[in-house]
Write a protein that holds these residues in place. Structure first.
Motif, PDB file in Angstrom:
ATOM      1  N   UNK A  40      68.180  37.693  59.185  1.00 46.37           N
ATOM      2  CA  UNK A  40      68.799  39.023  59.119  1.00 46.37           C
ATOM      3  C   UNK A  40      70.176  39.058  59.766  1.00 46.37           C
ATOM      4  N   UNK A  41      70.502  38.050  60.580  1.00 45.30           N
ATOM      5  CA  UNK A  41      71.827  38.039  61.199  1.00 45.30           C
ATOM      6  C   UNK A  41      72.934  37.922  60.162  1.00 45.30           C
ATOM      7  N   UNK A  42      72.581  37.525  58.927  1.00 48.69           N
ATOM      8  CA  UNK A  42      73.577  37.376  57.870  1.00 48.69           C
ATOM      9  C   UNK A  42      73.940  38.712  57.219  1.00 48.69           C
ATOM     10  N   UNK A  43      73.134  39.755  57.469  1.00 42.58           N
ATOM     11  CA  UNK A  43      73.366  41.050  56.815  1.00 42.58           C
ATOM     12  C   UNK A  43      73.327  42.161  57.853  1.00 42.58           C
ATOM     13  N   UNK A  44      74.485  42.587  58.293  1.00 42.34           N
ATOM     14  CA  UNK A  44      74.562  43.582  59.352  1.00 42.34           C
ATOM     15  C   UNK A  44      73.983  44.935  58.939  1.00 42.34           C
ATOM     16  N   UNK A  45      74.128  45.307  57.667  1.00 49.01           N
ATOM     17  CA  UNK A  45      73.579  46.576  57.204  1.00 49.01           C
ATOM     18  C   UNK A  45      72.049  46.552  57.236  1.00 49.01           C
ATOM     19  N   UNK A  46      71.459  45.377  57.009  1.00 52.48           N
ATOM     20  CA  UNK A  46      69.996  45.258  57.097  1.00 52.48           C
ATOM     21  C   UNK A  46      69.527  45.478  58.528  1.00 52.48           C
ATOM     22  N   UNK A  99      76.414  25.676  65.597  1.00 54.23           N
ATOM     23  CA  UNK A  99      77.596  25.847  66.449  1.00 54.23           C
ATOM     24  C   UNK A  99      78.858  25.884  65.588  1.00 54.23           C
ATOM     25  N   UNK A 100      78.947  24.954  64.644  1.00 59.72           N
ATOM     26  CA  UNK A 100      80.125  24.879  63.781  1.00 59.72           C
ATOM     27  C   UNK A 100      80.240  26.118  62.890  1.00 59.72           C
ATOM     28  N   UNK A 101      79.082  26.665  62.475  1.00 62.33           N
ATOM     29  CA  UNK A 101      79.086  27.781  61.534  1.00 62.33           C
ATOM     30  C   UNK A 101      79.313  29.133  62.208  1.00 62.33           C
ATOM     31  N   UNK A 102      78.707  29.321  63.383  1.00 65.12           N
ATOM     32  CA  UNK A 102      78.699  30.648  64.001  1.00 65.12           C
ATOM     33  C   UNK A 102      79.695  30.816  65.147  1.00 65.12           C
ATOM     34  N   UNK A 103      80.019  29.736  65.843  1.00 65.13           N
ATOM     35  CA  UNK A 103      80.939  29.877  66.974  1.00 65.13           C
ATOM     36  C   UNK A 103      82.347  30.179  66.473  1.00 65.13           C
ATOM     37  N   UNK A 104      83.107  30.841  67.303  1.00 60.99           N
ATOM     38  CA  UNK A 104      84.494  31.119  66.944  1.00 60.99           C
ATOM     39  C   UNK A 104      85.268  29.810  66.884  1.00 60.99           C
ATOM     40  N   UNK A 105      86.392  29.849  66.225  1.00 62.57           N
ATOM     41  CA  UNK A 105      87.208  28.641  66.084  1.00 62.57           C
ATOM     42  C   UNK A 105      87.564  28.059  67.453  1.00 62.57           C
ATOM     43  N   UNK A 106      87.781  28.940  68.426  1.00 60.86           N
ATOM     44  CA  UNK A 106      88.150  28.509  69.773  1.00 60.86           C
ATOM     45  C   UNK A 106      86.991  27.817  70.483  1.00 60.86           C
ATOM     46  N   UNK A 107      85.743  28.211  70.132  1.00 55.76           N
ATOM     47  CA  UNK A 107      84.581  27.710  70.860  1.00 55.76           C
ATOM     48  C   UNK A 107      83.887  26.524  70.199  1.00 55.76           C
ATOM     49  N   UNK A 108      84.084  26.279  68.925  1.00 55.69           N
ATOM     50  CA  UNK A 108      83.297  25.304  68.182  1.00 55.69           C
ATOM     51  C   UNK A 108      83.199  23.943  68.885  1.00 55.69           C
ATOM     52  N   UNK A 120      78.200  31.152  75.354  1.00 55.16           N
ATOM     53  CA  UNK A 120      77.907  31.210  73.923  1.00 55.16           C
ATOM     54  C   UNK A 120      76.573  30.519  73.635  1.00 55.16           C
ATOM     55  N   UNK A 121      76.360  29.342  74.205  1.00 55.47           N
ATOM     56  CA  UNK A 121      75.108  28.610  74.003  1.00 55.47           C
ATOM     57  C   UNK A 121      73.915  29.397  74.537  1.00 55.47           C
ATOM     58  N   UNK A 122      74.123  30.108  75.636  1.00 54.93           N
ATOM     59  CA  UNK A 122      73.053  30.920  76.211  1.00 54.93           C
ATOM     60  C   UNK A 122      72.691  32.057  75.262  1.00 54.93           C
ATOM     61  N   UNK A 123      73.671  32.758  74.739  1.00 54.10           N
ATOM     62  CA  UNK A 123      73.403  33.859  73.816  1.00 54.10           C
ATOM     63  C   UNK A 123      72.795  33.361  72.508  1.00 54.10           C
ATOM     64  N   UNK A 124      73.083  32.129  72.159  1.00 55.98           N
ATOM     65  CA  UNK A 124      72.571  31.544  70.913  1.00 55.98           C
ATOM     66  C   UNK A 124      71.182  30.950  71.070  1.00 55.98           C
TER      67      UNK A 124
END
Length: 435
Positions: free
Chosen positions: A96-102, A228-237, A279-283
């Motif tokens: 469901x993380x892929x669809x914010x309206x859901x 990590x590569x898909x969800x982290x920001x460009x700065x964090x990857x 970021x890793x903790x939240x993930x």
């Protein structure tokens, strides 16, 4: 089919009179989808499953007005073979993380209360923040972890009656017969080498081949790196991946298991990498064990954010970060040096995480005394020392002597049950699953 404790929680959710939506959260590959699908098979006539990663076009169902009637109508057009009957159909919104309206729609499903809706996904701690309207107060939560040691025993064919008999020795604080104790230690070493990821455990149960176990573990680790590569920001990857892959070195190759940024790269500093750890903790990829400056309730008041240990959220991932030979040494009980103490400290931290405890550790800079793990249980502070052999727990003994507010502490060791005059309860390493 692997038996999981989460099934009982979902059944309890189903039996509540005024149901909210259920959100099953946790790290990837911990069995969230599997357990919900099996539950639906046993308890509903029909399952309507929407996986937003597999079927991104289904996001259109939630693109208009988020009234239940509109969403049901859109589902029936999209899935004409489904009847979608209240009380007989489980609506399962996966990834469901892929669809914010859901995510936003969960509020309206809960208010309507005609349909049973379960949502699941990984990295919800990151992606929920982007939801247009977070459904506070309209969802119940179930956090899924990898399999704990008790669930592993069920998978290995050990009955609940046998486990209950084992726990009888724990409650009476009496010595476990050697035949039972030695077999349990064998099981425990197999569990530590395998870890708790359901796919890994199932592979081990099916073929008992640790090379195949190793292959599955490494595939899972690659999946985490992909996340990590898909969800982290460009700065964090890159930084987050470096932090994550440094954990094995941080925990197993050094005597001091404090997380050190210099182990990520030469000259590494908190200023550069602390946001990546967050970021890793939240993930749900790591759990933190913070140092406390005093051993008294409430421990969080004495916790230091800048001084911590970081553990993987399942032993399967830690195993995949090391050479295959580590598993062989664990199973054959031939570990030596820092790795032996480190791996069992990780196993104890893993068990407590899966039981829902926040963990801490204590170190006194003056006396150099250190307590491996501290938890809070029933409103009291409980110190824990971990011993790869059944050696003396001098730091724990010192703490018990100098802190009258602590009534008991645990020493988990490669030994049997015993109780000292100071109130130190010695337990076999595997008993962490049952305290």
């Amino acid at each position: 089919m692997l038996k999981r404790k989460a099934t009982a929680y979902i059944k309890n959710w189903m039996d509540t009179k005024d149901k909210k939506c259920l959100v099953v959260q946790g790290a990837r590959q911990t069995g969230k989808t599997y357990i919900i699908e099996r539950f639906a098979e046993e308890n509903f006539e029909e399952l309507l499953e929407i996986n937003f990663k597999q079927m991104p076009s289904a996001m259109d169902i939630f693109a208009g007005d988020l009234t239940v009637d509109n969403m049901i109508m859109a589902m029936r057009f999209r899935f004409p073979e489904r009847k979608i009957v209240p009380g007989k159909t489980l609506i399962f919104l996966d990834e469901i993380q892929e669809c914010q309206e859901a995510i936003t729609s969960l509020k309206f499903w809960a208010i309507d209360n005609r349909y049973d809706v379960v949502a699941s996904g990984s990295l919800l701690g990151i992606d929920y923040k982007r939801a247009s309207s977070y459904p506070v107060g309209y969802v119940d939560y179930l956090r899924m972890y990898g399999m704990d040691f008790e669930e592993f025993l069920w998978g290995m064919g050990v009955s609940e009656d046998m486990i209950e008999n084992l726990c009888g020795y724990l409650h009476s604080k009496t010595v476990i017969p050697e035949a039972i104790h030695s077999q349990m230690m064998n099981y425990y070493r197999q569990y530590v080498a395998t870890g708790g990821m359901p796919e890994v455990v199932q592979k081990y149960i099916d073929i008992k081949d640790f090379r195949e176990v190793d292959r599955v573990q490494r595939n899972l680790l690659q999946g985490y790196q992909y996340d990590i590569a898909h969800y982290a920001t460009a700065e964090e990857k890159v930084k987050a991946e470096k932090c994550y892959l440094s954990l094995a070195k941080q925990l197993l190759d050094k005597e001091n298991h404090k997380f050190q940024y210099k182990e990520i790269e030469h000259g590494g500093r908190a200023q550069k990498y602390y946001s990546s750890v967050e970021w890793l903790l939240r993930a749900d990829m790591v759990q933190l064990c913070k140092r406390v400056t005093d051993v008294r309730f409430d421990l969080d008041d004495y916790a230091r954010d800048d001084f911590f240990r970081a553990y993987t959220t399942d032993l399967s991932l830690l195993m995949a970060m090391k050479d295959f030979s580590l598993k062989q040494h664990i199973v054959e009980n031939t570990l030596a040096g820092n790795s032996k103490g480190g791996i069992y400290e990780c196993a104890i931290a893993d068990a407590l995480y899966k039981k829902g405890y926040q963990i801490y550790f204590y170190k006194n800079d003056t006396t150099k005394r250190e307590i491996d793990v501290i938890i809070q249980k029933d409103g009291s502070v409980v110190p824990i020392e971990v011993k790869s052999r059944n050696t003396r727990a001098n730091s724990l003994k010192w703490l018990m002597k100098n802190n009258k507010d602590i009534s008991y502490g645990y020493k988990f060791a490669d030994g049997n049950i015993g109780v000292s005059e100071e109130g130190i309860i010695t337990l076999p390493l595997y008993m962490i699953a049952f305290i």
